[in-house]
Design a protein around this motif. Structure first.
Motif, PDB file in Angstrom:
ATOM      1  N   MET A   3      38.405 -47.961 -32.522  1.00  0.00           N
ATOM      2  CA  MET A   3      38.667 -49.339 -32.934  1.00  0.00           C
ATOM      3  C   MET A   3      39.046 -49.475 -34.400  1.00  0.00           C
ATOM      4  O   MET A   3      39.440 -50.551 -34.851  1.00  0.00           O
ATOM      5  CB  MET A   3      37.438 -50.212 -32.659  1.00  0.00           C
ATOM      6  CG  MET A   3      37.070 -50.315 -31.194  1.00  0.00           C
ATOM      7  SD  MET A   3      35.626 -51.385 -30.959  1.00  0.00           S
ATOM      8  CE  MET A   3      35.412 -51.255 -29.188  1.00  0.00           C
ATOM      9  N   GLY A   4      38.917 -48.422 -35.163  1.00  0.00           N
ATOM     10  CA  GLY A   4      39.183 -48.489 -36.590  1.00  0.00           C
ATOM     11  C   GLY A   4      40.666 -48.481 -36.910  1.00  0.00           C
ATOM     12  O   GLY A   4      41.498 -48.125 -36.063  1.00  0.00           O
ATOM     13  N   PRO A   5      41.021 -48.881 -38.140  1.00  0.00           N
ATOM     14  CA  PRO A   5      42.424 -48.823 -38.555  1.00  0.00           C
ATOM     15  C   PRO A   5      42.860 -47.373 -38.754  1.00  0.00           C
ATOM     16  O   PRO A   5      42.023 -46.474 -38.882  1.00  0.00           O
ATOM     17  CB  PRO A   5      42.429 -49.581 -39.883  1.00  0.00           C
ATOM     18  CG  PRO A   5      41.042 -49.367 -40.429  1.00  0.00           C
ATOM     19  CD  PRO A   5      40.138 -49.351 -39.221  1.00  0.00           C
ATOM     20  N   LEU A   6      44.142 -47.166 -38.764  1.00  0.00           N
ATOM     21  CA  LEU A   6      44.673 -45.823 -38.969  1.00  0.00           C
ATOM     22  C   LEU A   6      44.133 -45.208 -40.255  1.00  0.00           C
ATOM     23  O   LEU A   6      43.724 -44.053 -40.293  1.00  0.00           O
ATOM     24  CB  LEU A   6      46.207 -45.894 -39.011  1.00  0.00           C
ATOM     25  CG  LEU A   6      46.953 -44.590 -39.215  1.00  0.00           C
ATOM     26  CD1 LEU A   6      46.628 -43.609 -38.098  1.00  0.00           C
ATOM     27  CD2 LEU A   6      48.454 -44.856 -39.278  1.00  0.00           C
ATOM     28  N   ARG A   9      46.383 -53.295 -41.365  1.00  0.00           N
ATOM     29  CA  ARG A   9      45.689 -54.586 -41.433  1.00  0.00           C
ATOM     30  C   ARG A   9      45.517 -55.210 -40.049  1.00  0.00           C
ATOM     31  O   ARG A   9      44.632 -56.037 -39.856  1.00  0.00           O
ATOM     32  CB  ARG A   9      46.460 -55.578 -42.320  1.00  0.00           C
ATOM     33  CG  ARG A   9      46.490 -55.243 -43.793  1.00  0.00           C
ATOM     34  CD  ARG A   9      46.902 -56.457 -44.632  1.00  0.00           C
ATOM     35  NE  ARG A   9      48.041 -57.194 -44.115  1.00  0.00           N
ATOM     36  CZ  ARG A   9      49.311 -56.980 -44.458  1.00  0.00           C
ATOM     37  NH1 ARG A   9      49.592 -56.006 -45.318  1.00  0.00           N
ATOM     38  NH2 ARG A   9      50.277 -57.719 -43.956  1.00  0.00           N
ATOM     39  N   ASN A  10      46.377 -54.829 -39.105  1.00  0.00           N
ATOM     40  CA  ASN A  10      46.428 -55.573 -37.847  1.00  0.00           C
ATOM     41  C   ASN A  10      46.150 -54.787 -36.567  1.00  0.00           C
ATOM     42  O   ASN A  10      45.882 -55.400 -35.530  1.00  0.00           O
ATOM     43  CB  ASN A  10      47.812 -56.228 -37.716  1.00  0.00           C
ATOM     44  CG  ASN A  10      48.027 -57.327 -38.732  1.00  0.00           C
ATOM     45  OD1 ASN A  10      47.499 -58.432 -38.579  1.00  0.00           O
ATOM     46  ND2 ASN A  10      48.785 -57.035 -39.782  1.00  0.00           N
ATOM     47  N   TYR A  15      45.125 -48.755 -30.241  1.00  0.00           N
ATOM     48  CA  TYR A  15      46.348 -49.456 -29.847  1.00  0.00           C
ATOM     49  C   TYR A  15      47.575 -48.634 -30.221  1.00  0.00           C
ATOM     50  O   TYR A  15      48.524 -48.521 -29.423  1.00  0.00           O
ATOM     51  CB  TYR A  15      46.406 -50.829 -30.516  1.00  0.00           C
ATOM     52  CG  TYR A  15      47.602 -51.640 -30.105  1.00  0.00           C
ATOM     53  CD1 TYR A  15      47.774 -52.045 -28.788  1.00  0.00           C
ATOM     54  CD2 TYR A  15      48.573 -52.013 -31.040  1.00  0.00           C
ATOM     55  CE1 TYR A  15      48.880 -52.781 -28.395  1.00  0.00           C
ATOM     56  CE2 TYR A  15      49.685 -52.753 -30.665  1.00  0.00           C
ATOM     57  CZ  TYR A  15      49.832 -53.139 -29.338  1.00  0.00           C
ATOM     58  OH  TYR A  15      50.927 -53.872 -28.961  1.00  0.00           O
ATOM     59  N   LEU A  16      47.554 -48.035 -31.407  1.00  0.00           N
ATOM     60  CA  LEU A  16      48.690 -47.217 -31.825  1.00  0.00           C
ATOM     61  C   LEU A  16      48.867 -46.014 -30.901  1.00  0.00           C
ATOM     62  O   LEU A  16      49.995 -45.625 -30.571  1.00  0.00           O
ATOM     63  CB  LEU A  16      48.513 -46.751 -33.272  1.00  0.00           C
ATOM     64  CG  LEU A  16      48.505 -47.861 -34.335  1.00  0.00           C
ATOM     65  CD1 LEU A  16      48.228 -47.273 -35.711  1.00  0.00           C
ATOM     66  CD2 LEU A  16      49.825 -48.634 -34.339  1.00  0.00           C
TER      67      LEU A  16
END
Length: 372
Positions: free
Chosen positions: A299-302, A312-313, A318-319
């Motif tokens: 769940m963390g950002p890249l 930020r988004n 998801y990526l």
């Protein structure tokens, strides 16, 4: 800025050859050291000019060979040049096409007159002389043009290196003579293979002709990393300090740090954009291969240290989903991040040089890297 030079030195590192400056073009001034995103065919792949503005890109690169073949320099000239054609208001540097012709050597024949080659698109016969290379770039309207050069393979026999470098010198003189639109800057390209003496001699020959900047060519052509660094370190001290110093086609984030350490002002490479499309992402802690299963429910950002639009988004999960699903959005978001990372790295380098702490910056850069 010295007379007739577009370069102004702001400050230098007391710990290395790193320097902080700016280059003035007719389109504006860009700050150095700088990384130039590659927009080979009048587009930086998968992003818009607005995306580039948001990440503070100052100058991008286009390629003479590709634009000469398609859509053609005369068509672009009808639109008022590349800036209008692609709606980019920053500076543009165009590579002369020498490296592309080298890359397509099975389709090319190099003679004193120039390069005869076949289009990689349809096999049609084409020819590019030094004069043609300048004329095409003048039609494209780039702010910085490159001389046509002959790129030397690695490894190569000394006889081939000497002959090829001498031809590049003769071509450089012809490019300078053909350069009529002096508001467009023209850079010479330093060759000489992996020979310190030949590199030094070639710098002197090009400086005698006189250019608006000087580029180190013929590196990152298959040689090991340490040899590339060695040749850069051996070449930059002989390049005229009053002019921009450009290392062509290099490279990884570490290559940028090491190049700046050795006195380089300008860089370009397809790596951030190409790797983004292949799912390899650069972060403050090293490379992330986003397809790996470990990111399936992450769940963390890249990169927690990154403030780009992607980080930020969107989550790593998801990526990863976008990439393994081959969704087009994957290319867009990944490219935004990788380019932002490169440009932000250069901004950090500039600040570190200004504050004369580049050695500590370099040490911290390597200290944060992890292996996946």
């Amino acid at each position: 800025m010295t007379e007739n030079s577009p370069y102004t030195l702001k400050c230098s590192s007391s710990e290395s050859r790193a320097r902080r400056g700016e280059v003035k073009t007719r389109q504006g001034t860009f700050q150095t050291p700088v990384f130039m995103p590659v927009g080979t065919q009048a587009t930086v792949k998968a992003v818009t000019p607005e995306n580039l503005y948001e990440m503070n890109a100052q100058i991008i690169l286009g390629n003479t060979y590709h634009l000469f073949i398609r859509p053609g320099h005369k068509l672009i000239e009808k639109f008022g040049g590349l800036h209008s054609f692609m709606n980019w208001q920053g500076s543009i540097l165009t590579d002369s096409g020498g490296f592309q012709i080298f890359s397509l050597k099975d389709l090319a024949t190099i003679t004193e007159e120039g390069a005869a080659f076949r289009s990689h698109l349809d096999g049609s016969k084409l020819f590019l002389s030094p004069e043609d290379a300048v004329q095409v770039q003048q039609s494209l309207g780039s702010d910085i043009m490159m001389c046509l050069d002959t790129c030397i393979p690695y490894p190569a026999e000394k006889k081939e290196i000497i002959e090829s470098t001498a031809l590049t010198t003769r071509w450089a003189a012809r490019c300078r003579a053909a350069h009529t639109k002096r508001e467009q800057l023209l850079f010479g390209i330093i060759q000489g293979g992996m020979d310190h003496t030949l590199r030094k001699r070639h710098v002197e020959e090009l400086a005698e002709i006189g250019f608006d900047g000087y580029a180190i060519g013929g590196l990152s052509v298959g040689e090991e990393k340490e040899l590339m660094y060695d040749m850069t370190e051996a070449t930059t001290p002989h390049m005229p300090d009053a002019y921009p110093k450009y290392l062509m086609g290099v490279g990884t984030p570490g290559d940028l740090v090491e190049g700046v350490w050795r006195g380089v002002d300008m860089f370009d490479c397809v790596m951030p954009t190409r790797n983004a499309r292949n799912g390899m992402l650069f972060t403050s802690r090293g490379r992330v291969v986003i397809k790996n299963s470990r990111y399936r429910d992450d769940m963390g950002p890249l990169d927690e240290a990154c403030d780009c639009y992607t980080c930020r988004n969107y989550s790593r999960a998801y990526l990863r989903h976008l990439f393994v699903s081959r969704e087009i959005l994957s290319y867009h978001l990944n490219t935004i991040h990788n380019l932002h990372y490169y440009l932000n790295l250069m901004a950090g380098i500039r600040t570190a040089i200004e504050e004369d702490r580049f050695a500590a910056f370099r040490k911290d850069f390597y200290g944060r890297l992890e292996t996946e």
